[in-house]
Structures are given as C-alpha cells and as structure tokens.
Design an enzyme around this catalytic site. Structure first.
Site, short mmCIF file in Angstrom:
data_model
loop_
_atom_site.label_atom_id
_atom_site.label_comp_id
_atom_site.label_asym_id
_atom_site.label_seq_id
_atom_site.Cartn_x
_atom_site.Cartn_y
_atom_site.Cartn_z
N TYR A 247 16.74 -46.45 1.35
CA TYR A 247 18.14 -46.70 0.97
C TYR A 247 19.06 -46.35 2.14
CZ TYR A 247 22.45 -44.90 -1.17
OH TYR A 247 23.66 -44.63 -1.50
N SER B 221 10.82 -34.08 -1.45
CA SER B 221 10.60 -34.43 -0.13
C SER B 221 11.68 -35.46 0.39
CB SER B 221 9.40 -35.31 0.12
OG SER B 221 9.57 -36.67 -0.06
#
Ligand code: UDP
Length: 331
Positions: free
Chosen positions: A142, A285
């Site tokens: 992203y 994570s």
C-alpha cells in the site's frame, strides 16, 4: 471551472467534496463504487459519474465536458494487510489507475492535482515527529504504491509541467458535523470505528494488537486527525495550486500529538459512557510502535490549522455518526 474528485464516494473523498461545496466550489465525483457509497454521493447532491479511473476515454470526456480545472485524487485501495496479500491488485488499481488518470489529464490539458497520500510512505520511523524529508522506505505494498504515485507526479511535473500537492495523512477519524456521511468500511479494521461498534454492542469485544511495544503503556501510538481537517487541507492545497507554481510538493497532515491504543480506549469510554470490553492480543505485523507527524510545513505553506485538536472531540464526532448510523450506510 469545476473540480473533479476521484473516489468522492469514499470516506475522506466524500468529506472533502462536502468541504469544497460548502466553500462555493463546483465539483463532479468519479467513483467505481467498489468501496465507496452511493448514499454518500446522494447526501452531497453532486454530479456523479459511475466508472473506474482506468477508463481513460471516459475521464477525458468528463474533463472536457465540465471544463475541469483541477483534480483531487482519492480513488485507491487502502488496506495495509490486504495489500500484503494481493500486491498486484494494489499496483493495478492504485499505480496503473493513476497512470490512466494522469494520461487523461495531460490529454485534456488539466494540469493541477491534489493527491491523497499517506504516512505509510515513510515506513518504520527513524525519528519522531516525522517530517517530510524523513527517509521513505514503505513496509507494505500500500505504502509502496502511494510513494510510486508521488514519484510519478514528480516526473509528470518534469515532463509536462503538471502541478501537484501530495498530502500524507496520518490516522483519519471522525465524521461530518451535520451531513449524514461518516466512516463505513465493508470490512472494518480501524481502531476508532471498531471501539465505537463495540460500545454499541455490534461487536462483543475489541482486541488490542500488542501491549509489549517500547511505549509508556506498551501499546502503539498514533496521530489521529479529524477528517474535516483533512478536507480543509485539500481545499487549501487547491487554492495554493491556483495561485502559485509549486512543481511537485508533499505535506504531512496530523495534529502532532500521539495517543496510545489504551488512551483511545479510555477516551472512547468517556465519550460514549459505555463499557468497551477488550482483550490484549498479538502484535499486528508491520505496525510501527510510534507514528506522529510534524505538520509545520502544511501550516506555513497552506495556512492550515487543524480545528479538532484533542482526541475526545474527534471521538465525539465519530460517535455521533456511529450512534445514528449503527449499520453505516446500510440503514
Ligand atoms: N489497533 C488495535 N486493534 C485493532 C485495530 C487497530 O490495537 O483491532 C491498533 C493498531 O495496532 C494501531 C492503531 O490501533 O496501533 C491504529 O490502527 P488503525 O488500523 O486504525 O490505523 P493504522 O495505524 O494501521 O493506519
């Protein structure tokens, strides 16, 4: 002269459209409704075109027929976790989609764009607060796609003279004070909506992602910025592009104060006056311990000052939306 807003049916996009309309601008919205909500566009009562930004011919047609002067570009996928699972989908939609949009702009002679970027372009912070010159090493696709678009904007400036301002948001929250628009994701992953849905009983409990970070209470610290303050920054960025030759600029947008996950839970309990059950789970994570912005550049260059300076007022605004729309746009 009209402003084209891509992704104007989405969360930050719809609030920015509202802000522009409230300031007398003419706006058209483009959205493929993959993630956006038609109800949001209806509430805004704005000309709306339902197609994907990868349809270059359709973009050029709308740019010409509405005499578009500037673009505000939100249309993108924006889930960090999902981007790790399906990176190519993110490159196709975000990077390839923006390449089509920019090609359409060049073809139609539209040379100004405000771009919805993110703090995820920085990756793991080396220093807090994070300034615009902090190294950019995204830790997920992203952030990579948003950074790639910022670089693409620079090269469009170099080649075509396109003028751009990228706005790197920290954690957006809250809702419009009067219109029936707010935050509604199909699959909610964000802290404040999850807490408020737990307060409403839509969820039984909330899970804190880790309490063993090197912070005072062990939970992650973030900089929460009200969506209407993000919206006003877009309006001011458009104003700057109208009055100056800027090249390709980028500004951080945050309030410059960090709150831990436990701070947000306590504030949400105080605002809602309801119990919010939580458990402490594993770390998620890719979550840095602390992300706090320095927005000094935006304050000087855009003359921008966030109005919602404290966490309680941001949560109150989000609560007002959730309380009246417990199922988001579905009710
Ligand atoms: N968070 C959490 N539990 C959740 C969702 C988020 O503890 O169910 C934490 C997350 O680890 C981060 C903060 O809340 O520290 C903000 O997360 P969010 O997903 O809202 O935004 P992000 O920081 O990922 O952009």
């Amino acid at each position: 002269m009209t402003i084209m807003v891509t992704g104007g049916a989405g969360y930050i996009g719809s609030h920015t459209v509202a802000e522009l309309l409230e300031h007398g601008e003419e706006v058209v919205v483009i959205d493929n409704l993959g993630l956006g909500h038609e109800e949001a566009v209806r509430a805004l009562n704005v000309p709306f075109y339902h197609f994907d930004i990868r349809d270059r011919d359709a973009l050029v047609h709308v740019m010409r027929s509405h005499t578009i002067e500037s673009v505000v570009h939100f249309a993108a996928y924006s889930q960090v976790g999902e981007s790790v699972r399906v990176p190519l989908t993110y490159y196709q939609n975000n990077v390839a989609g923006t390449a089509e949009l920019l090609a359409a702009m060049v073809e139609a002679g539209v040379m100004r764009i405000v771009f919805s970027s993110t703090a995820a372009t920085y990756g793991e912070p080396e220093a807090i607060p994070i300034g615009e010159n902090h190294p950019k090493r995204p830790t997920n696709p992203y952030g990579e796609t948003k950074l790639a678009i910022e670089r693409m904007l620079y090269w469009c400036y170099s080649a075509y003279g396109m003028q751009s301002i990228s706005l790197r948001y920290f954690n957006a929250a809250g809702a419009h004070p009067t219109l029936p628009i707010g935050e509604h994701h199909m699959h909610e992953t964000h802290l404040i909506p999850l807490l408020l849905q737990t307060a409403l009983g839509v969820r039984s409990h909330f899970t804190v992602f880790g309490n063993d970070y090197p912070t005072a209470d062990g939970s992650c610290i973030r900089d929460y910025i009200h969506v209407m303050d993000l919206a006003s920054a877009h309006r001011l960025a458009l104003k700057r592009l109208r009055h100056r030759v800027v090249g390709a600029e980028a500004f951080n947008l945050g309030i410059g104060t960090g709150y831990s996950v436990f701070d947000v839970i306590h504030a949400a309990r105080a605002v809602t006056k309801r119990e919010i059950h939580y458990l402490v789970g594993e770390r998620r994570s890719g979550d840095p311990a602390v992300l706090v912005a320095s927005s000094d550049l935006a304050k000087v260059a855009l003359k921008w000052e966030p109005k919602y300076q404290d966490l309680a007022s941001i949560i109150e605004s989000a609560w007002n939306w959730h309380l009246h729309h417990p199922d988001g746009f579905r009710d």
